[in-house]
Design a protein around this motif. Structure first.
Motif, PDB file in Angstrom:
ATOM      1  N   THR A  61       4.369  -0.140  -6.648  1.00 30.32           N
ATOM      2  CA  THR A  61       3.890  -0.357  -5.285  1.00 30.32           C
ATOM      3  C   THR A  61       3.385   0.973  -4.735  1.00 30.32           C
ATOM      4  O   THR A  61       4.104   1.977  -4.770  1.00 30.32           O
ATOM      5  CB  THR A  61       5.002  -0.904  -4.378  1.00 30.32           C
ATOM      6  OG1 THR A  61       5.466  -2.152  -4.908  1.00 30.32           O
ATOM      7  CG2 THR A  61       4.499  -1.128  -2.967  1.00 30.32           C
ATOM      8  N   GLY A  87      -2.667  -6.918  -8.753  1.00 28.37           N
ATOM      9  CA  GLY A  87      -3.441  -5.785  -8.298  1.00 28.37           C
ATOM     10  C   GLY A  87      -4.900  -5.832  -8.718  1.00 28.37           C
ATOM     11  O   GLY A  87      -5.424  -6.874  -9.113  1.00 28.37           O
ATOM     12  N   VAL A 125      -8.817  -1.527  -1.224  1.00 31.61           N
ATOM     13  CA  VAL A 125      -7.521  -1.657  -1.886  1.00 31.61           C
ATOM     14  C   VAL A 125      -6.645  -0.453  -1.573  1.00 31.61           C
ATOM     15  O   VAL A 125      -5.490  -0.586  -1.152  1.00 31.61           O
ATOM     16  CB  VAL A 125      -7.701  -1.822  -3.409  1.00 31.61           C
ATOM     17  CG1 VAL A 125      -6.344  -1.826  -4.109  1.00 31.61           C
ATOM     18  CG2 VAL A 125      -8.465  -3.104  -3.728  1.00 31.61           C
ATOM     19  N   HIS A 130      -0.266  -1.659  -1.612  1.00 30.73           N
ATOM     20  CA  HIS A 130      -0.661  -2.597  -2.653  1.00 30.73           C
ATOM     21  C   HIS A 130       0.155  -2.376  -3.919  1.00 30.73           C
ATOM     22  O   HIS A 130       0.812  -1.348  -4.085  1.00 30.73           O
ATOM     23  CB  HIS A 130      -2.156  -2.468  -2.965  1.00 30.73           C
ATOM     24  CG  HIS A 130      -2.575  -1.088  -3.396  1.00 30.73           C
ATOM     25  ND1 HIS A 130      -2.691  -0.024  -2.516  1.00 30.73           N
ATOM     26  CD2 HIS A 130      -2.908  -0.597  -4.612  1.00 30.73           C
ATOM     27  CE1 HIS A 130      -3.083   1.057  -3.161  1.00 30.73           C
ATOM     28  NE2 HIS A 130      -3.206   0.731  -4.447  1.00 30.73           N
TER      29      HIS A 130
END
Length: 303
Positions: A61, A87, A125, A130
């Protein structure tokens, strides 16, 4: 007595499981702020079929502002195969390819005589918290194909054949297994399968000249021998091997034709040491092509 029963009886009798040749524990490798588990190559085993490299990324993460940021670097005489569970990675290469890799896609980059690529993230992103979880593998190319023209192939998740075997979801990512054949390009007999098992479920191991199973999550057993999380079991040519999940498990099955010895130095793989030395000289001298849109940075050759 079935072959599976015989395997289990041998293991329980303390004779060792004849289906398993070796269990490999990965080592951690830092890729510049991001650690991966590297299972192949090792001192005990250099290849499984045509596969010469096996990295397990994450699950990790990242806070906003951090993420995957691998600068341009070269490859020769191999093909890279990237597959994500979670992802996204933004692929760019010296052919001009720009492709976001998302879960379930297969990203096949054929280096051949030489290619350069970077692996970063889109700002959308990186700008938020994420996760990333996936596998990156390298395929050795047959000697006749080592110097092919570089190429890039992207296969979206919807193109990868899937089925359910006794309740187990299976995806055939490369090669043929379970009555399915993947559209992903191969250069030799190649096997790459993903499966997701619940506790107690079983799955027969596909037949192949060479084969192994990596446990990305969970744990398995076969013939009384445990295959723990983040370990790779390399199998013998025993037939009738059945894998059993002892926890919820996500696994990758690899294998195929053994192509013979390969030399590996940094990002270069070849059947010829001299070819690797020439590639190192070319990278030092800046003779590899640039990555359009990512021309400024690069990873220097380790000295």
């Amino acid at each position: 007595m079935s072959s599976t029963d015989r395997l289990e009886q041998d293991c329980m009798a303390g004779q060792g499981c004849p289906a398993i040749d070796l269990i490999i524990r990965p080592r951690d490798k830092d890729l510049g702020g991001f650690s991966v588990r590297r299972t192949l190559p090792t001192a005990q085993r250099k290849l499984v079929g045509p596969w010469v490299f096996f990295d397990h990324m994450g699950p990790a993460t990242f806070p906003a502002g951090q993420g995957i940021n691998v600068r341009p670097h070269p490859h020769i005489n191999l093909a890279t195969v990237t597959y994500l569970f979670e992802g996204e990675i933004l692929h760019r290469d010296s052919l001009g390819s720009v492709q976001a890799i998302r879960p379930g896609d297969i990203n096949l980059m054929v280096a051949g005589r030489g290619i350069v690529h970077s692996e970063r993230e889109r700002p959308e992103v990186t700008g938020t918290k994420h996760r990333l979880h996936g596998l990156q593998l390298w395929l050795a190319l047959p000697e006749a194909d080592e110097e092919v023209e570089p190429a890039f192939h992207h296969y979206p998740a919807t193109d990868i054949p899937a089925t359910t075997i006794d309740g187990v979801p299976v995806r055939v990512m490369m090669g043929s297994a379970f009555g399915l054949t993947s559209p992903v390009r191969v250069f030799a007999d190649t096997l790459y399968v993903e499966a997701h098992l619940q506790p107690g479920q079983t799955l027969a191991l596909p037949e192949a000249e060479d084969r192994a199973v990596y446990v990305a999550q969970g744990s398995l057993s076969t013939g009384g021998t445990a295959i723990p999380e983040h370990a790779m079991a390399v199998f013998t040519d025993a037939t009738g091997v059945v894998l059993k999940a002892t926890a919820e498990s996500r696994i990758a099955i690899i294998g195929g034709e053994h192509l013979g010895p390969r030399f590996i130095d940094w990002n270069f793989v070849s059947s010829r040491k001299a070819r690797i030395e020439a590639a190192k000289d070319d990278w030092r001298a800046g003779r590899f092509p640039k990555v359009p849109g990512d021309e400024t940075e690069f990873i220097p050759l380790p000295e």
